[in-house]
Design a protein around this motif. Sequence first.
Motif, PDB file in Angstrom:
ATOM      1  N   GLU A  71      42.864  38.399  49.925  1.00  0.00           N
ATOM      2  CA  GLU A  71      44.150  38.175  49.251  1.00  0.00           C
ATOM      3  C   GLU A  71      43.945  38.145  47.737  1.00  0.00           C
ATOM      4  OE1 GLU A  71      43.107  36.114  51.834  1.00  0.00           O
ATOM      5  OE2 GLU A  71      44.309  37.245  53.288  1.00  0.00           O
ATOM      6  N   GLU A  72      42.881  37.465  47.324  1.00  0.00           N
ATOM      7  CA  GLU A  72      42.600  37.426  45.880  1.00  0.00           C
ATOM      8  C   GLU A  72      42.269  38.814  45.343  1.00  0.00           C
ATOM      9  OE1 GLU A  72      40.632  32.989  45.977  1.00  0.00           O
ATOM     10  OE2 GLU A  72      39.606  34.492  44.757  1.00  0.00           O
ATOM     11  N   TYR A  73      41.576  39.592  46.173  1.00  0.00           N
ATOM     12  CA  TYR A  73      41.294  40.978  45.756  1.00  0.00           C
ATOM     13  C   TYR A  73      42.603  41.732  45.568  1.00  0.00           C
ATOM     14  CZ  TYR A  73      40.639  45.971  46.289  1.00  0.00           C
ATOM     15  OH  TYR A  73      40.735  47.332  46.104  1.00  0.00           O
ATOM     16  N   ASN A  74      43.493  41.620  46.555  1.00  0.00           N
ATOM     17  CA  ASN A  74      44.769  42.348  46.476  1.00  0.00           C
ATOM     18  C   ASN A  74      45.553  41.941  45.232  1.00  0.00           C
ATOM     19  OD1 ASN A  74      44.412  43.883  48.791  1.00  0.00           O
ATOM     20  ND2 ASN A  74      45.181  42.245  50.124  1.00  0.00           N
ATOM     21  N   ALA A 110      44.350  40.596  42.451  1.00  0.00           N
ATOM     22  CA  ALA A 110      43.650  41.053  41.244  1.00  0.00           C
ATOM     23  C   ALA A 110      43.864  42.552  41.054  1.00  0.00           C
ATOM     24  CB  ALA A 110      42.158  40.736  41.340  1.00  0.00           C
ATOM     25  N   TYR A 111      43.774  43.297  42.158  1.00  0.00           N
ATOM     26  CA  TYR A 111      43.937  44.751  42.041  1.00  0.00           C
ATOM     27  C   TYR A 111      45.333  45.092  41.512  1.00  0.00           C
ATOM     28  CZ  TYR A 111      43.560  49.689  42.651  1.00  0.00           C
ATOM     29  OH  TYR A 111      43.517  51.039  42.366  1.00  0.00           O
ATOM     30  N   GLN A 112      46.325  44.429  42.115  1.00  0.00           N
ATOM     31  CA  GLN A 112      47.708  44.693  41.714  1.00  0.00           C
ATOM     32  C   GLN A 112      47.912  44.367  40.235  1.00  0.00           C
ATOM     33  OE1 GLN A 112      50.403  42.653  44.235  1.00  0.00           O
ATOM     34  NE2 GLN A 112      52.210  43.751  43.464  1.00  0.00           N
ATOM     35  N   LYS A 113      47.396  43.252  39.848  1.00  0.00           N
ATOM     36  CA  LYS A 113      47.536  42.844  38.444  1.00  0.00           C
ATOM     37  C   LYS A 113      46.845  43.845  37.513  1.00  0.00           C
ATOM     38  CE  LYS A 113      46.802  39.150  35.221  1.00  0.00           C
ATOM     39  NZ  LYS A 113      46.167  37.888  34.910  1.00  0.00           N
ATOM     40  N   SER A 114      45.672  44.315  37.937  1.00  0.00           N
ATOM     41  CA  SER A 114      44.903  45.226  37.089  1.00  0.00           C
ATOM     42  C   SER A 114      45.613  46.564  36.904  1.00  0.00           C
ATOM     43  CB  SER A 114      43.509  45.456  37.682  1.00  0.00           C
ATOM     44  OG  SER A 114      43.577  46.341  38.785  1.00  0.00           O
ATOM     45  N   VAL A 115      46.495  46.902  37.860  1.00  0.00           N
ATOM     46  CA  VAL A 115      47.240  48.161  37.738  1.00  0.00           C
ATOM     47  C   VAL A 115      48.533  47.937  36.954  1.00  0.00           C
ATOM     48  CG1 VAL A 115      48.460  49.953  39.052  1.00  0.00           C
ATOM     49  CG2 VAL A 115      46.240  49.105  39.837  1.00  0.00           C
ATOM     50  N   GLU A 116      49.194  46.829  37.231  1.00  0.00           N
ATOM     51  CA  GLU A 116      50.463  46.564  36.545  1.00  0.00           C
ATOM     52  C   GLU A 116      50.248  46.197  35.082  1.00  0.00           C
ATOM     53  OE1 GLU A 116      52.138  43.525  38.978  1.00  0.00           O
ATOM     54  OE2 GLU A 116      52.735  44.970  40.527  1.00  0.00           O
ATOM     55  N   ASN A 117      49.192  45.470  34.831  1.00  0.00           N
ATOM     56  CA  ASN A 117      48.950  45.011  33.468  1.00  0.00           C
ATOM     57  C   ASN A 117      47.447  45.082  33.157  1.00  0.00           C
ATOM     58  OD1 ASN A 117      48.847  43.722  31.018  1.00  0.00           O
ATOM     59  ND2 ASN A 117      49.443  41.693  31.793  1.00  0.00           N
ATOM     60  N   PRO A 118      46.945  46.309  33.029  1.00  0.00           N
ATOM     61  CA  PRO A 118      45.496  46.458  32.825  1.00  0.00           C
ATOM     62  C   PRO A 118      44.999  45.724  31.583  1.00  0.00           C
ATOM     63  CG  PRO A 118      46.594  48.628  32.861  1.00  0.00           C
ATOM     64  CD  PRO A 118      47.646  47.600  33.081  1.00  0.00           C
ATOM     65  N   GLU A 119      45.779  45.772  30.535  1.00  0.00           N
ATOM     66  CA  GLU A 119      45.311  45.142  29.299  1.00  0.00           C
ATOM     67  C   GLU A 119      45.186  43.637  29.469  1.00  0.00           C
ATOM     68  OE1 GLU A 119      46.894  46.497  25.638  1.00  0.00           O
ATOM     69  OE2 GLU A 119      47.385  48.478  26.448  1.00  0.00           O
ATOM     70  N   GLY A 120      46.175  43.065  30.144  1.00  0.00           N
ATOM     71  CA  GLY A 120      46.126  41.629  30.390  1.00  0.00           C
ATOM     72  C   GLY A 120      44.949  41.270  31.282  1.00  0.00           C
ATOM     73  N   PHE A 121      44.773  42.075  32.319  1.00  0.00           N
ATOM     74  CA  PHE A 121      43.699  41.806  33.266  1.00  0.00           C
ATOM     75  C   PHE A 121      42.341  41.837  32.578  1.00  0.00           C
ATOM     76  CE2 PHE A 121      40.425  43.128  36.261  1.00  0.00           C
ATOM     77  CZ  PHE A 121      40.592  42.187  37.262  1.00  0.00           C
ATOM     78  N   TRP A 122      42.072  42.896  31.800  1.00  0.00           N
ATOM     79  CA  TRP A 122      40.746  43.031  31.188  1.00  0.00           C
ATOM     80  C   TRP A 122      40.563  42.081  30.013  1.00  0.00           C
ATOM     81  CZ3 TRP A 122      37.210  44.347  34.207  1.00  0.00           C
ATOM     82  CH2 TRP A 122      37.415  45.315  35.189  1.00  0.00           C
ATOM     83  N   ALA A 123      41.668  41.736  29.347  1.00  0.00           N
ATOM     84  CA  ALA A 123      41.552  40.752  28.263  1.00  0.00           C
ATOM     85  C   ALA A 123      41.069  39.427  28.838  1.00  0.00           C
ATOM     86  CB  ALA A 123      42.889  40.574  27.557  1.00  0.00           C
ATOM     87  N   GLU A 124      41.613  39.061  29.985  1.00  0.00           N
ATOM     88  CA  GLU A 124      41.184  37.804  30.623  1.00  0.00           C
ATOM     89  C   GLU A 124      39.694  37.839  30.947  1.00  0.00           C
ATOM     90  OE1 GLU A 124      43.228  36.396  34.186  1.00  0.00           O
ATOM     91  OE2 GLU A 124      45.107  36.590  33.039  1.00  0.00           O
TER      92      GLU A 124
END
Length: 632
Positions: free
Chosen positions: A9-12, A14-28
């Motif tokens: 579930e955490e993978y799903n 994280a994956y979704q977030k990384s696609v919707e908001n890649p900049e936010g995801f990688w900044a974190e």
Amino acid sequence: MTLQIKTIEEYNTAYQKSVENPEGFWAEQAETFTWQKKWDKVLEWDFKKPDVKWFVGGTLNITENCLDRHLTTRGDQVAIIWEPNEPSQDFKTYTYKELHAEVCKCANALKAQGIGKGDRVCFYMPMVAELAIGVLACARIGAIHSVVFAGFSAQALADRVKDAQAKMIICSDFNSRGKKHIPVKQVVDEAIAMGCDSVEKVLVYKNGRNEVTWNDNLDIWWHDTVDSQSADCPAEPMDSEDILFILYTSGSTGKPKGVVHTCGGYMVYTCFSFKNVFQYDDGDIYWCTADIGWITGHSYIVYGPLLAGATTMMFEGVPTYPNSGRFWDICDKHKVNQFYTAPTAIRALMAKGDEWVSRYQLDSIKVLGSVGEPINIEAWNWYNKVVGKEKAPIVDTWWQTETGGIMISPLANITPLKPCYATLPLPGIQACLVDTEGNEIEGNNVEGLLCIKFPWPSMIRTTYGDHERCRQVYFSAFENKYFTGDGARRDENGMYRIIGRVDDVINVSGHRMGTAEVENAINEHSNVVESAVVGYPHDIKGQGIYAYVITNYPVADQDAFRKEIKDTVSREIGPIAKPDKIQIVSGLPKTRSGKIMRRILRKIASGDTSNLGDISTLLNPDIVQEVKDGAI
Ligand code: WTA
């Protein structure tokens, strides 16, 4: 701390977030590292040029993240375990404190020799701990390392040194691998004699007892130069997009190209992927059997593990010395928890029989990894049953020199496994399949060409000294996509299986080889007019090299001729590129425009001549029968 995903579930999420908001995801993710100056913007990109920048305006030094930041929390924890070729010789360990000191000393030595930020330093070194130390020392002062696998020939080394215009070569005097003793320094001397004019110094680590030829103008001993240096060396401030290293790899055309990786994105992604794929926890002992001469060694022996504060092992030897139990002996000796190797090694050991494995406990192993080539079902099952006792998940990790880090892979104990499937893309990796026209193939249960349609932090930035080549090879085939060169299938659950290269690259024992490169080497033989090289299925190597050769004049002694061809290839590239089979032909099947029909040659080489397709349009259809009849 780097995000460690713990459930599917955490993978799903994280994956979704990384696609919707890649900049936010990688900044974190990037926030968890030490930056000398924070970035202004997370990402700028344009695949057309290509121009990709991550963590724009940020300043960092990757070694502060590999070393300094661990000193207070884990300074006395072992960072590197070095296991020698000879089992009777003592292994060595370096704690984070010790490694930090060694790296600083070496960095100071490099500076004293005039090496500075942006200079290229070439490594031609066996798997000694000093290789990792030297690489990190370069990163410490902003010098660009280019590690050349120490099995390559003098010619191949010279090509790479010249292309990078390296100012220094770091090598050892000798190398022991299994029963073989390789005169490393002598190869470097030969390479230098081939006109490596950019080289000002050769730094030699003493590894053997034998004498080497010494050139006072060039050569310096590691122990004379490094050991007396101060163990304190400030870390050079590096822009996120400054080059960290160059690593040469083969493609379908021309000479190997220097894949360029930069500091910020590579750091963030190798650490993230290491922690998540292997589910490395504090206290674990992690072992990747690759050589640092390849990308796997860069990202998953040195940088990824050290960034994550892991204990990483380096092994000098080979899986079959002194016997076929060596890998498992080492696993028991050091209580290895995560073990990462290539299918070719698995197949070779499988062929030696289960008894070599069953005499060891192997009870420390929690995760098994595979990399470099497709793993066949027999090898997967054996690895799972005999080595992993069906208790250790296999992470089949698909990635490339160009991707810098693992792209598609199960996360151990999290992603459901499917034999021979690399399964799901990591967070941030927008994989897709396209048809030959570049149309994206949607849905599941489909097959196509594997592309990535959004940037990820550790992706290739350029090919050294030739940006156009990078654009052409990776970004011109399909608009706005990075093309991997691999074909893949996506099953009903969206899981990926990598089928293999769709270009003229072959994968021999997990080593990438360009067919054109091998052909050019063969053509150096004085009695060769033309040659064509293809891969064919090989039980141990995955693919073997099959060469069709047209000669100038008849060959009296075929065996002697074959040996000469092999020697020529060894000299031009290295023993790993030697053809397994050499067939002398009077012609090669060609199209009317003169292109070699490799499809036909591949079929014949694989022993499958039942359906060669339409050959009537060939320039010389008659030749097909001759080639078929003479097949080996
Ligand atoms: C192949 C090695 C199937 C693939 C890290 C890719 C794989 C090439 C896998 C890159 C895998 C790598 N399953 N095929 N798990 N891993 N490959 O640059 O064809 O040496 O394009 O990087 O190896 O090889 P390279």
